[in-house]
Write a protein that holds these residues in place. Structure first.
Motif, mmCIF file in Angstrom:
data_model
loop_
_atom_site.group_PDB
_atom_site.id
_atom_site.type_symbol
_atom_site.label_atom_id
_atom_site.label_comp_id
_atom_site.label_asym_id
_atom_site.label_seq_id
_atom_site.Cartn_x
_atom_site.Cartn_y
_atom_site.Cartn_z
ATOM 1 N N UNK A 10 -19.522 73.653 41.476
ATOM 2 C CA UNK A 10 -20.606 73.467 40.525
ATOM 3 C C UNK A 10 -21.161 74.834 40.136
ATOM 4 N N UNK A 11 -21.120 75.140 38.839
ATOM 5 C CA UNK A 11 -21.641 76.412 38.337
ATOM 6 C C UNK A 11 -23.037 76.249 37.743
ATOM 7 N N UNK A 12 -23.257 75.147 37.025
ATOM 8 C CA UNK A 12 -24.564 74.854 36.440
ATOM 9 C C UNK A 12 -24.874 73.387 36.673
ATOM 10 N N UNK A 13 -26.013 73.105 37.284
ATOM 11 C CA UNK A 13 -26.419 71.712 37.432
ATOM 12 C C UNK A 13 -27.148 71.276 36.162
ATOM 13 N N UNK A 167 -5.626 80.598 36.161
ATOM 14 C CA UNK A 167 -5.313 79.405 36.956
ATOM 15 C C UNK A 167 -6.563 78.561 37.221
ATOM 16 N N UNK A 168 -7.612 78.800 36.443
ATOM 17 C CA UNK A 168 -8.860 78.036 36.552
ATOM 18 C C UNK A 168 -9.243 77.544 35.164
ATOM 19 N N UNK A 169 -10.133 76.571 35.138
ATOM 20 C CA UNK A 169 -10.695 76.150 33.862
ATOM 21 C C UNK A 169 -12.145 75.757 34.081
ATOM 22 N N UNK A 170 -12.879 75.745 33.000
ATOM 23 C CA UNK A 170 -14.286 75.324 33.015
ATOM 24 C C UNK A 170 -14.333 73.891 32.503
ATOM 25 N N UNK A 171 -15.003 73.039 33.245
ATOM 26 C CA UNK A 171 -15.186 71.645 32.837
ATOM 27 C C UNK A 171 -16.677 71.401 32.612
ATOM 28 N N UNK A 172 -17.033 71.123 31.373
ATOM 29 C CA UNK A 172 -18.424 70.785 31.034
ATOM 30 C C UNK A 172 -18.529 69.274 31.016
ATOM 31 N N UNK A 173 -19.532 68.754 31.693
ATOM 32 C CA UNK A 173 -19.805 67.321 31.656
ATOM 33 C C UNK A 173 -21.193 67.111 31.083
ATOM 34 N N UNK A 174 -21.294 66.179 30.157
ATOM 35 C CA UNK A 174 -22.553 65.873 29.492
ATOM 36 C C UNK A 174 -22.835 64.388 29.629
ATOM 37 N N UNK A 175 -24.072 64.055 29.862
ATOM 38 C CA UNK A 175 -24.450 62.673 30.126
ATOM 39 C C UNK A 175 -24.055 61.747 28.980
ATOM 40 N N UNK A 176 -24.055 62.244 27.747
ATOM 41 C CA UNK A 176 -23.703 61.418 26.602
ATOM 42 C C UNK A 176 -22.241 60.952 26.644
ATOM 43 N N UNK A 181 -24.727 65.570 33.740
ATOM 44 C CA UNK A 181 -24.690 66.926 33.218
ATOM 45 C C UNK A 181 -24.246 67.891 34.303
ATOM 46 N N UNK A 182 -23.385 68.816 33.944
ATOM 47 C CA UNK A 182 -22.974 69.864 34.862
ATOM 48 C C UNK A 182 -21.843 70.687 34.285
ATOM 49 N N UNK A 183 -21.696 71.886 34.807
ATOM 50 C CA UNK A 183 -20.581 72.760 34.461
ATOM 51 C C UNK A 183 -19.880 73.100 35.761
ATOM 52 N N UNK A 184 -18.556 72.887 35.777
ATOM 53 C CA UNK A 184 -17.773 73.042 36.995
ATOM 54 C C UNK A 184 -16.631 74.023 36.771
ATOM 55 N N UNK A 185 -16.267 74.737 37.836
ATOM 56 C CA UNK A 185 -15.063 75.554 37.856
ATOM 57 C C UNK A 185 -13.988 74.737 38.555
#
Length: 195
Positions: A10-13, A167-176, A181-185
């Motif tokens: 978790x990078x951003x809650x 070899x990584x990606x950023x996954x943004x999750x949004x409640x909608x 909500x969160x940003x994950x590595x």
């Protein structure tokens, strides 16, 4: 969308994401004093809810509602092969709606996306946008800039710079869309469809 695996970081809650979007909204207001000539255009998929959130915040800060549109870039991407059979069955692109119901001539259009990576998505978005007219200028707002640019694209508004490995990606999750909500590595290579 599936929940991230336990190894995802978790990078951003949700609260950090809210503050990040609020900062972008403030910066857009500061740099664009003529909000009547400014519009937000969210790029499908997660750029759309981000653009909606930014618009609500700008209205809250200024008591002015700015124009909002949505943009599908599917047929402007350089990795879509629908006519030549280049994609495996089941890998055909999902086409979403584009809705730009206002004239963009002479406007400042702020393209909004969740993650900036190679720059190819933004190149495709600019191509798609120009089919609707010639804006006075185009700006770019992204939640996350993860680096690894392949094209000379630079955002005007960045929520967070989060350098990643190939070899990584950023996954943004949004409640909608994702119900939270969160940003994950995520420790997996970015596929060619997400640029």
């Amino acid at each position: 969308m599936a929940a991230p695996a336990q190894a995802d970081k978790l990078l951003l809650d949700g609260e950090a994401l809210r503050r990040t979007i609020a900062r972008i909204a403030h910066e857009i207001v500061e740099r664009n004093p003529d909000l009547e000539r400014t519009a937000l255009v969210g790029i499908h998929t997660r750029g759309v809810p981000v653009a909606h959130r930014i618009r609500r915040l700008i209205e809250e800060y200024t008591d002015r509602e700015i124009a909002l549109g949505t943009l599908d870039i599917t047929f402007h991407r350089d990795d879509v092969h629908v006519r030549d059979g280049g994609r495996a069955p089941g890998r055909q692109p999902v086409v979403r709606s584009t809705n730009i119901s206002f004239p963009i001539e002479g406007m400042t259009v702020v393209l909004v996306d969740d993650v900036l990576y190679t720059g190819r998505t933004i190149r495709a978005a600019i191509d798609a946008l120009l089919e609707f007219g010639r804006p006075a200028r185009v700006q770019l707002a992204v939640l996350v800039d993860r680096g690894h640019r392949e094209l000379p694209i630079r955002p005007d508004y960045v929520g967070k710079n989060l350098p990643t490995g190939r070899d990584e990606r950023i996954q943004v999750e949004l409640v909608e869309i994702d119900e939270r909500d969160g940003v994950f590595l995520v420790a997996e290579r970015e596929d060619a469809g997400n640029v």
